[in-house]
Structures are given as structure tokens and as C-alpha cells.
Scaffold this motif. Sequence first.
Motif, PDB file in Angstrom:
ATOM      1  N   UNK A  49     -27.318  49.716 -70.465  1.00 36.97           N
ATOM      2  CA  UNK A  49     -26.330  49.545 -69.397  1.00 36.97           C
ATOM      3  C   UNK A  49     -25.299  50.675 -69.481  1.00 36.97           C
ATOM      4  N   UNK A  50     -24.416  50.722 -68.509  1.00 34.32           N
ATOM      5  CA  UNK A  50     -23.258  51.606 -68.608  1.00 34.32           C
ATOM      6  C   UNK A  50     -22.068  50.812 -69.146  1.00 34.32           C
ATOM      7  N   UNK A  51     -21.195  51.489 -69.905  1.00 33.96           N
ATOM      8  CA  UNK A  51     -19.960  50.875 -70.371  1.00 33.96           C
ATOM      9  C   UNK A  51     -18.790  51.384 -69.528  1.00 33.96           C
ATOM     10  N   UNK A  52     -17.783  50.530 -69.394  1.00 34.61           N
ATOM     11  CA  UNK A  52     -16.552  50.923 -68.713  1.00 34.61           C
ATOM     12  C   UNK A  52     -15.651  51.758 -69.631  1.00 34.61           C
ATOM     13  N   UNK A  53     -15.684  51.465 -70.911  1.00 36.99           N
ATOM     14  CA  UNK A  53     -14.811  52.179 -71.853  1.00 36.99           C
ATOM     15  C   UNK A  53     -15.201  53.647 -71.907  1.00 36.99           C
ATOM     16  N   UNK A  54     -14.262  54.555 -71.641  1.00 35.98           N
ATOM     17  CA  UNK A  54     -14.606  55.978 -71.739  1.00 35.98           C
ATOM     18  C   UNK A  54     -14.736  56.414 -73.199  1.00 35.98           C
ATOM     19  N   UNK A  55     -15.515  57.448 -73.398  1.00 39.44           N
ATOM     20  CA  UNK A  55     -15.560  58.101 -74.709  1.00 39.44           C
ATOM     21  C   UNK A  55     -14.316  58.964 -74.848  1.00 39.44           C
ATOM     22  N   UNK A  56     -13.722  58.970 -76.038  1.00 39.87           N
ATOM     23  CA  UNK A  56     -12.537  59.799 -76.290  1.00 39.87           C
ATOM     24  C   UNK A  56     -12.909  61.276 -76.200  1.00 39.87           C
ATOM     25  N   UNK A  57     -11.959  62.073 -75.712  1.00 39.14           N
ATOM     26  CA  UNK A  57     -12.201  63.498 -75.541  1.00 39.14           C
ATOM     27  C   UNK A  57     -11.219  64.275 -76.418  1.00 39.14           C
ATOM     28  N   UNK A  58     -11.772  65.090 -77.293  1.00 38.62           N
ATOM     29  CA  UNK A  58     -10.942  65.964 -78.115  1.00 38.62           C
ATOM     30  C   UNK A  58     -11.833  67.028 -78.752  1.00 38.62           C
ATOM     31  N   UNK A  59     -11.734  68.270 -78.303  1.00 41.25           N
ATOM     32  CA  UNK A  59     -12.608  69.315 -78.855  1.00 41.25           C
ATOM     33  C   UNK A  59     -12.462  69.498 -80.364  1.00 41.25           C
TER      34      UNK A  59
ATOM     35  N   UNK B 293     -16.354  51.034 -80.479  1.00 41.05           N
ATOM     36  CA  UNK B 293     -16.139  49.601 -80.747  1.00 41.05           C
ATOM     37  C   UNK B 293     -15.829  48.869 -79.439  1.00 41.05           C
ATOM     38  N   UNK B 294     -14.903  49.439 -78.648  1.00 38.36           N
ATOM     39  CA  UNK B 294     -14.549  48.769 -77.383  1.00 38.36           C
ATOM     40  C   UNK B 294     -15.723  48.769 -76.412  1.00 38.36           C
ATOM     41  N   UNK B 295     -16.468  49.851 -76.388  1.00 36.38           N
ATOM     42  CA  UNK B 295     -17.638  49.887 -75.489  1.00 36.38           C
ATOM     43  C   UNK B 295     -18.671  48.847 -75.928  1.00 36.38           C
ATOM     44  N   UNK B 296     -18.880  48.720 -77.236  1.00 38.92           N
ATOM     45  CA  UNK B 296     -19.887  47.765 -77.732  1.00 38.92           C
ATOM     46  C   UNK B 296     -19.464  46.317 -77.526  1.00 38.92           C
ATOM     47  N   UNK B 297     -18.155  46.099 -77.336  1.00 36.11           N
ATOM     48  CA  UNK B 297     -17.659  44.747 -77.057  1.00 36.11           C
ATOM     49  C   UNK B 297     -17.956  44.309 -75.627  1.00 36.11           C
ATOM     50  N   UNK B 298     -18.381  45.240 -74.783  1.00 33.92           N
ATOM     51  CA  UNK B 298     -18.517  44.917 -73.360  1.00 33.92           C
ATOM     52  C   UNK B 298     -19.708  44.020 -73.050  1.00 33.92           C
ATOM     53  N   UNK B 299     -20.666  43.936 -73.967  1.00 39.78           N
ATOM     54  CA  UNK B 299     -21.796  43.047 -73.700  1.00 39.78           C
ATOM     55  C   UNK B 299     -22.243  42.346 -74.970  1.00 39.78           C
ATOM     56  N   UNK B 300     -22.824  41.153 -74.763  1.00 31.25           N
ATOM     57  CA  UNK B 300     -23.332  40.413 -75.917  1.00 31.25           C
ATOM     58  C   UNK B 300     -24.787  40.009 -75.702  1.00 31.25           C
ATOM     59  N   UNK B 301     -25.329  40.303 -74.508  1.00 25.23           N
ATOM     60  CA  UNK B 301     -26.729  39.979 -74.211  1.00 25.23           C
ATOM     61  C   UNK B 301     -27.637  40.752 -75.166  1.00 25.23           C
ATOM     62  N   UNK B 302     -28.389  40.041 -76.040  1.00 28.00           N
ATOM     63  CA  UNK B 302     -29.228  40.763 -77.005  1.00 28.00           C
ATOM     64  C   UNK B 302     -30.367  41.542 -76.349  1.00 28.00           C
ATOM     65  N   UNK B 303     -30.632  41.272 -75.067  1.00 25.68           N
ATOM     66  CA  UNK B 303     -31.688  42.017 -74.373  1.00 25.68           C
ATOM     67  C   UNK B 303     -31.236  43.442 -74.023  1.00 25.68           C
ATOM     68  N   UNK B 304     -29.934  43.676 -74.064  1.00 31.16           N
ATOM     69  CA  UNK B 304     -29.416  45.020 -73.807  1.00 31.16           C
ATOM     70  C   UNK B 304     -29.217  45.714 -75.151  1.00 31.16           C
TER      71      UNK B 304
ATOM     72  N   UNK C 242     -24.234  53.134 -72.300  1.00 29.23           N
ATOM     73  CA  UNK C 242     -23.902  54.556 -72.165  1.00 29.23           C
ATOM     74  C   UNK C 242     -22.425  54.722 -71.835  1.00 29.23           C
ATOM     75  N   UNK C 243     -21.840  55.757 -72.392  1.00 32.44           N
ATOM     76  CA  UNK C 243     -20.417  56.030 -72.205  1.00 32.44           C
ATOM     77  C   UNK C 243     -20.225  57.378 -71.513  1.00 32.44           C
ATOM     78  N   UNK C 244     -19.240  57.407 -70.608  1.00 36.16           N
ATOM     79  CA  UNK C 244     -18.852  58.644 -69.932  1.00 36.16           C
ATOM     80  C   UNK C 244     -17.517  59.107 -70.504  1.00 36.16           C
ATOM     81  N   UNK C 245     -17.228  60.402 -70.409  1.00 34.47           N
ATOM     82  CA  UNK C 245     -15.903  60.854 -70.821  1.00 34.47           C
ATOM     83  C   UNK C 245     -14.920  60.610 -69.672  1.00 34.47           C
ATOM     84  N   UNK C 246     -13.612  60.832 -69.906  1.00 29.49           N
ATOM     85  CA  UNK C 246     -12.651  60.516 -68.841  1.00 29.49           C
ATOM     86  C   UNK C 246     -12.896  61.293 -67.546  1.00 29.49           C
TER      87      UNK C 246
END
Lengths: 288, 288
Positions: free
Chosen positions: A139-149, A163-174, A178-182
Motif C-alpha cells: 500500500x501507500x503510506x501517508x507519513x512522508x519519509x524524512x528528507x535530509x541529504x 515507525x509512523x508509516x508502519x503504524x498506518x496498517x495492521x492488516x497482515x495481508x499487506x 511505500x513512502x514518498x518524500x515531502x
Amino acid sequence: MNARLDPPTVGIKPLRVVIDGRNQDLIEVIDRGLQYGDGLFETIRIHAGQPCQWRRHLERLMLGAGRLGIQPPDPGILEAEVLSLTQTLDHGVLKLILTRGSGGRGYRPPESSAPRRILLTYPLPPDPEPSWRTGVRVRYCQTPASMNPALAGIKHLNRLDSVLARREWSDPAIAEGLMLDPSGALVGGTMTNVFLWDGNRLLTPPVEQSGIAGTVRALTLELAVQMGIDCLETRLAPADLEQAHGLFLTNAIAGIWPVRELAGQRFDLNRLPWILLDRVQQSAHTPG
Amino acid sequence: MNARLDPPTVGIKPLRVVIDGRNQDLIEVIDRGLQYGDGLFETIRIHAGQPCQWRRHLERLMLGAGRLGIQPPDPGILEAEVLSLTQTLDHGVLKLILTRGSGGRGYRPPESSAPRRILLTYPLPPDPEPSWRTGVRVRYCQTPASMNPALAGIKHLNRLDSVLARREWSDPAIAEGLMLDPSGALVGGTMTNVFLWDGNRLLTPPVEQSGIAGTVRALTLELAVQMGIDCLETRLAPADLEQAHGLFLTNAIAGIWPVRELAGQRFDLNRLPWILLDRVQQSAHTPG
């Protein structure tokens, strides 16, 4: 040590914990790893009593230590400690943490600090093997990935975005999110790197602004080049993924997870370059 | 517990450490605060045995717990623990850490976890008081501030950007370093918020993408509005700072640090709105 915790909070307990070469599972609360996430880690698959892709993990750890200015451990001592733990384990997971150690006032590290090596072993999770041929749902996550070169690419201990992105779902079938940057560019999964196969070329996001330079990501790129497959590190957006012939995820424990479904869109796994995937999967679980 | 560390690594040792209400200075290595920076903290000035601006610190901690999905501590229990530590200390610093606790496999937090409260007290650092009237020297840092709207504003444990920025200088004459985000916008100091006085208005960077919503930052904005001073949260670049009548930094321990020099440029402290600064400085060190 866990006696005072309720069973549900314990989760998967480590089989063994070794800190600076000694069996112990408590650490100074003033360790900078806890205070600021001031450290690095590696998650390593153990196969037949050996750490898989050890050289790549060690190289990334050393690279990260250089970036953070943490005195790197002696590779010989570290390897001996790692082997003494893995040799008693036929299959499993080794987590290696290197913190800057204790001390310093505030953010400023002490001028001379004694970094801490923490080794934990765990049983192998049940999911990697079945997913290798049948593919995974993503699935896609709402939580953005942190950006810092300054922090991108290395596997440091500042992992709240995952951690926050992984909290977005609990369905074991998923299996993964995926995370996007800001700015909306694809970075990767919460614990995986992502590859897109466009029928001719392998595309994957760069890790210069965000994300982690995974060991199986590096292995995939290396083997693809050896096989004459064009590889491109490039900005990818969800629209690019919709057009893909196929997608797969990489991770040191699972190796490769082909993606059979992303956010409701199904992919035909037969369109993936299995000649490459087979080689990566085999190499990912090879000691050394 | 520190017997095995060389003296230089110890730095400033805490006076007392209390974890979940008990005197102890060791923590489980599987605590998610160490594993992922999965937690929050507050750094609180102790004045006359009381925590200064306690309500603001507690509110930010609760806000952060909501954002991270960490079960917030009972405010009454927390306050009692805090007071039992501060009451024995006339002046000092209280660091309060809240982690998600132990457990879970990988990034995914356990469904029910027992968050951990860690309280540490320290002596007051020597520098805040003299700098209040004479001002401080400040530089720019090369290390960018991390950008993530999901993590901006709250005081979480992922602080490697500030650690790396603070490593950039060791000259004790430089009190603070300013950090920009990857797009070049000013975020703040490594441990302070920044205010620009343009002669009529107070300007400060927003904390929606990056940075921390400091307690003295909030106090400054609140008091300025009460005094009829226009305040603006807006994007600021180094060029804007060059044109300023004056700059000042805020932080819970120091209160206000007027900036007398930034990257070689001198500022006349007399051009700052001292009527506001005086009120903020007094309130910042007021219990409650």
C-alpha cells in the motif's frame, strides 16, 4: 529483565544480547543512542550460522560511522563478536547497533567518546520465504519519509518516519507500505528499497536526499549491471509505478519481495526479470 | 555504573535518574527509544525547586504523544514525579524522556505497549545568565535540518541533524549555530528558535515542515501579541537576517539569547525590543 512487563508489550524478544562483548541486556540511559538516536544499525540475515552479505553490512556501517563522526569499531573484533553469536544459530536475524556511547552535554558529542556495540539475535520471521514466489501486497503510506541529504543513505537510528508509516496498517495481508518524500517523490518501503521494471530497464529512487542505501539494493544493481541490464537511479512518482511492467522490493532479511498488488493495482509477476531476481535472491542469502 | 568509562567520555553526568518512578540508570536495550528514536523529550529549567513553564512542556509532550500514537502518561503521576525531583534542586535542568517502551518486531509498534518515563536532572550550565545582556555569537551550520511535516514541531528523539550541526564547531565563543532546511529556508538553531526583529514586527520561521515548536518561542509570540506587537511566522533566508534590526534566540534553559554577531555581522543590541525581551526572560524562568 522483562518480568515487570505485561506479555503483550514484550513482542518478539531477542534470543541473545551482547553489549561491548558482554552478555547483558541493559544499557546506560545516558547513551546517546537513546538520547538523540545518535548511532547506526544493521539488520543482517543469518544463514547456516553465518551472517549473509557481511562485507556489505560492514561497509555501510563504516560509511555511516564516517558520516556521523563516530569512531568505527575494529572490524576484526566486531566480526569475531558477530560470528560467536551467529555460529550458534542456524537461521535467524542479527541486529547490530553502534551508538556514539554515553556523554556530552546536549547535542554536542564529547570530544572523545567510547562507542557502544550492541548485538541482538532474533528468530527468523515467518513471512519472507512464502512471499518470494507468490509476491506481496503493498500500500501507500501517508507519513512522508524524512528528507535530509546529510542523513540520507546511511542506516542511522532516527527512524520515526518508518515507525509512523508502519503504524498506518495492521492488516497482515499487506506486507509493506511505500513512502514518498515531502515533495511527492517515491523513497521506498518502510523497511525495503523499491525497484521498477519497465520491460527494459531497472529503475530505483536515488538515496541522496532520503531513504537508505540497502545492501540488497546494492547487490541488485551490481548483479543487474553484470548481466547487462540498464539501471537508472531516478525520481519516481506513483504515476510511474502505475505504468510499470513490474515492481519488487528488497530487504536484507527477505531478499526480494515481488509486488503482486500495489494499492489495488495487480501486477503480473511473469513480466518481472526473473533471471535477475533469482540471482539476487540466491546471493542475498549467501554468507560473506 | 560508569566505572568502566574513561573520564572524558562521561561528560556532564546526571544528578539523578528516575525511570518509571524508580531510581535506576539502566534501561532495556530493546526500548524503542534506543532502537528507533521512538519517543519524545522535554528539557525544562528548574528554578527555586520548581519546573519552569511546566504547563507548556506538558502540553507539548501530550501533543507529541498524540502525533506519535504513544499512550500519554497520567499528568498527575508525571507531575508528582517531576516535583519530587525538582524540589531537592534549587536551580538546574530536568530532562524528561517518554519512549514508546519495549517490544514489537521491527518498526511496527506493539498493539499495546507500556511507555517509559525517564527523568534526569542536571546542574544548570554556566553560560545562560551572562549571555542574556551581552548577547551571543552565532554561526551558520552546513548540516541541513531534517524536513518532515509528520515530525515537525514536536520534540521527538530523532535529533541527529542537531547533533551533526553541533559537531561543526568547538569554539566556546560561538554559542549557537543556525540551520537551514534542504530548500535553504531558515529553521532555527541547533537547540534554539530564532526571531528576527525588523523594527516593527517579529518574524520567525514556521515549524510545519521542520524544526521544533519551542516553549519559549510560544511564550514570546503570546507575550508579543499581548503587547500589540505584530508577529509573523514566515519563510526566512540568510539574506533576510542580514537586513534585520536584530535577532534573538529562545530556549527553555537560557530563555533569551540576543544575537550580537552572526557569521561576522554585528548587531546593535539596543535596536531589539527590550520591553518584550525582558518580559519573556522573566516569564521563561517562572514556575508553573
